[in-house]
Design a protein around this motif. Structure first.
Motif, PDB file in Angstrom:
ATOM      1  N   ALA A 140       0.504  -1.096   0.024  1.00  0.00           N
ATOM      2  CA  ALA A 140      -0.196  -0.148   0.326  1.00  0.00           C
ATOM      3  C   ALA A 140       0.447   1.054  -0.141  1.00  0.00           C
ATOM      4  CB  ALA A 140      -0.863  -0.272   1.557  1.00  0.00           C
ATOM      5  N   ASP A 141       1.911   1.060   0.286  1.00  0.00           N
ATOM      6  CA  ASP A 141       3.499   2.352   0.007  1.00  0.00           C
ATOM      7  C   ASP A 141       3.031   2.770  -1.537  1.00  0.00           C
ATOM      8  OD1 ASP A 141       5.119   3.941   0.287  1.00  0.00           O
ATOM      9  OD2 ASP A 141       6.746   2.856   0.736  1.00  0.00           O
ATOM     10  N   PRO A 142       2.755   4.421  -1.320  1.00  0.00           N
ATOM     11  CA  PRO A 142       2.496   4.868  -2.395  1.00  0.00           C
ATOM     12  C   PRO A 142       4.015   5.444  -3.248  1.00  0.00           C
ATOM     13  CG  PRO A 142       1.572   5.978  -0.804  1.00  0.00           C
ATOM     14  CD  PRO A 142       1.907   4.938  -0.171  1.00  0.00           C
ATOM     15  N   SER A 143       4.650   5.398  -2.110  1.00  0.00           N
ATOM     16  CA  SER A 143       6.051   5.770  -3.194  1.00  0.00           C
ATOM     17  C   SER A 143       6.972   4.409  -4.089  1.00  0.00           C
ATOM     18  CB  SER A 143       7.159   6.582  -2.681  1.00  0.00           C
ATOM     19  OG  SER A 143       7.417   5.116  -1.444  1.00  0.00           O
ATOM     20  N   ASP A 144       5.668   2.960  -4.003  1.00  0.00           N
ATOM     21  CA  ASP A 144       6.490   2.265  -4.255  1.00  0.00           C
ATOM     22  C   ASP A 144       5.603   1.467  -5.844  1.00  0.00           C
ATOM     23  OD1 ASP A 144       8.143  -0.159  -4.526  1.00  0.00           O
ATOM     24  OD2 ASP A 144       6.383  -1.777  -4.149  1.00  0.00           O
ATOM     25  N   ASP A 145       4.487   2.674  -6.120  1.00  0.00           N
ATOM     26  CA  ASP A 145       3.395   2.236  -7.099  1.00  0.00           C
ATOM     27  C   ASP A 145       3.869   2.582  -8.343  1.00  0.00           C
ATOM     28  OD1 ASP A 145       1.796   1.957  -5.978  1.00  0.00           O
ATOM     29  OD2 ASP A 145       0.842   3.987  -5.352  1.00  0.00           O
ATOM     30  N   PHE A 146       5.334   3.718  -8.662  1.00  0.00           N
ATOM     31  CA  PHE A 146       5.884   3.728  -9.578  1.00  0.00           C
ATOM     32  C   PHE A 146       7.393   3.837  -9.837  1.00  0.00           C
ATOM     33  CE2 PHE A 146       2.116   6.448  -9.515  1.00  0.00           C
ATOM     34  CZ  PHE A 146       1.475   6.327 -10.496  1.00  0.00           C
ATOM     35  N   SER A 147       8.100   2.687  -8.645  1.00  0.00           N
ATOM     36  CA  SER A 147       9.438   2.977  -8.705  1.00  0.00           C
ATOM     37  C   SER A 147       9.764   2.051 -10.144  1.00  0.00           C
ATOM     38  CB  SER A 147       9.816   1.708  -7.594  1.00  0.00           C
ATOM     39  OG  SER A 147       8.917   0.158  -7.631  1.00  0.00           O
ATOM     40  N   ASP A 148       8.900   0.473 -10.832  1.00  0.00           N
ATOM     41  CA  ASP A 148       9.326   0.118 -11.607  1.00  0.00           C
ATOM     42  C   ASP A 148       9.215   0.789 -13.004  1.00  0.00           C
ATOM     43  OD1 ASP A 148       9.498  -2.101 -10.323  1.00  0.00           O
ATOM     44  OD2 ASP A 148       7.088  -2.793 -10.891  1.00  0.00           O
ATOM     45  N   ILE A 149       7.590   1.926 -13.162  1.00  0.00           N
ATOM     46  CA  ILE A 149       8.207   2.268 -14.098  1.00  0.00           C
ATOM     47  C   ILE A 149       9.358   3.062 -14.275  1.00  0.00           C
ATOM     48  CG2 ILE A 149       6.534   4.946 -15.607  1.00  0.00           C
ATOM     49  CD1 ILE A 149       4.538   3.034 -13.977  1.00  0.00           C
ATOM     50  N   GLU A 150       9.339   3.607 -12.624  1.00  0.00           N
ATOM     51  CA  GLU A 150      10.597   5.164 -12.967  1.00  0.00           C
ATOM     52  C   GLU A 150      11.930   4.339 -13.757  1.00  0.00           C
ATOM     53  OE1 GLU A 150      11.019   6.479  -9.284  1.00  0.00           O
ATOM     54  OE2 GLU A 150       9.310   7.463  -9.539  1.00  0.00           O
ATOM     55  N   ALA A 151      12.431   3.321 -13.454  1.00  0.00           N
ATOM     56  CA  ALA A 151      13.648   2.090 -13.630  1.00  0.00           C
ATOM     57  C   ALA A 151      14.067   2.180 -15.292  1.00  0.00           C
ATOM     58  CB  ALA A 151      13.744   0.517 -12.708  1.00  0.00           C
ATOM     59  N   ILE A 152      12.131   1.372 -15.629  1.00  0.00           N
ATOM     60  CA  ILE A 152      12.603   1.412 -17.200  1.00  0.00           C
ATOM     61  C   ILE A 152      13.125   2.902 -17.551  1.00  0.00           C
ATOM     62  CG2 ILE A 152      11.311   0.499 -18.825  1.00  0.00           C
ATOM     63  CD1 ILE A 152       9.517  -0.972 -16.735  1.00  0.00           C
ATOM     64  N   LEU A 153      12.798   3.853 -16.957  1.00  0.00           N
ATOM     65  CA  LEU A 153      12.185   5.567 -17.726  1.00  0.00           C
ATOM     66  C   LEU A 153      14.553   5.647 -17.802  1.00  0.00           C
ATOM     67  CD1 LEU A 153       9.937   7.490 -17.040  1.00  0.00           C
ATOM     68  CD2 LEU A 153      10.187   5.927 -19.332  1.00  0.00           C
ATOM     69  N   LYS A 155      15.893   3.284 -17.389  1.00  0.00           N
ATOM     70  CA  LYS A 155      17.524   2.823 -18.102  1.00  0.00           C
ATOM     71  C   LYS A 155      17.419   3.141 -19.344  1.00  0.00           C
ATOM     72  CE  LYS A 155      17.217  -1.579 -20.146  1.00  0.00           C
ATOM     73  NZ  LYS A 155      16.369  -3.578 -19.676  1.00  0.00           N
ATOM     74  N   HIS A 156      16.866   3.526 -19.972  1.00  0.00           N
ATOM     75  CA  HIS A 156      16.156   4.353 -21.205  1.00  0.00           C
ATOM     76  C   HIS A 156      16.430   5.462 -21.552  1.00  0.00           C
ATOM     77  CE1 HIS A 156      14.726   0.863 -23.708  1.00  0.00           C
ATOM     78  NE2 HIS A 156      13.675   0.844 -22.326  1.00  0.00           N
ATOM     79  N   GLY A 157      17.404   6.384 -20.245  1.00  0.00           N
ATOM     80  CA  GLY A 157      17.637   7.453 -19.950  1.00  0.00           C
ATOM     81  C   GLY A 157      16.977   8.642 -20.225  1.00  0.00           C
TER      82      GLY A 157
END
Length: 158
Positions: A140-153, A155-157
């Motif tokens: 339920a931690d809101p800061s964890d919601d977009f961590s996967d998306i941030e990592a992908i972004l 990675k692609h610079g």
């Protein structure tokens, strides 16, 4: 009498189409058309057309079909109500057995996926984290919601 005449005409027309198709050297298709065109005359000669015509024009037969339709609708309505409640016959039977003081344990008929209550003093099991990435944070931690998306972004610079 009229049905037999119509079936004979359909068969004759089908055989004519099969002859034209065979003339055009499409023998497989011509054979298939000839087979389909022989079905109506075969039904006439076996008496099926007369039987169907007798059924189609009897009011008692249509009443029977109507009653079958009503019965089917009642079955479907009970299934819809059963699904809406979220219970099945098996669950209701287990609940009745538990109420009657049956020696069967209440959780005995439930699936092994956790339908029974946990034992006293035991902590409830939690689902393991997917891929082991979210071990420290709660789901339920809101800061964890977009961590996967941030990592992908990253990675692609982007």
């Amino acid at each position: 009498m009229l049905a037999e005449t119509i079936c004979s005409a359909v068969s004759a027309a089908g055989l004519g189409i099969a002859a034209v198709t065979a003339y055009r050297k499409r023998f497989l298709t011509a054979t298939r058309v000839a087979a389909y065109s022989l079905v109506p005359i075969g039904l006439v000669l076996t008496g099926v057309v007369e039987w169907v015509a007798g059924i189609a024009f009897k009011p008692s037969v249509w009443l029977g079909f109507g009653l079958l339709a009503v019965a089917w609708l009642l079955f479907m309505a009970t299934r819809a109500v059963e699904r809406r409640r979220g219970t099945t016959r098996k669950e209701r039977k287990a609940a009745r057995a538990a109420e009657a003081g049956s020696p069967v344990a209440p959780g005995a008929s439930s699936p092994s996926l956790g339908g029974a209550a946990p034992a006293a003093g035991a902590e409830p099991r939690t689902r393991p984290a997917a891929g082991g990435r979210r071990t420290g944070k709660s789901a339920a931690d809101p800061s964890d919601d977009f961590s996967d998306i941030e990592a992908i972004l990253k990675k692609h610079g982007i």
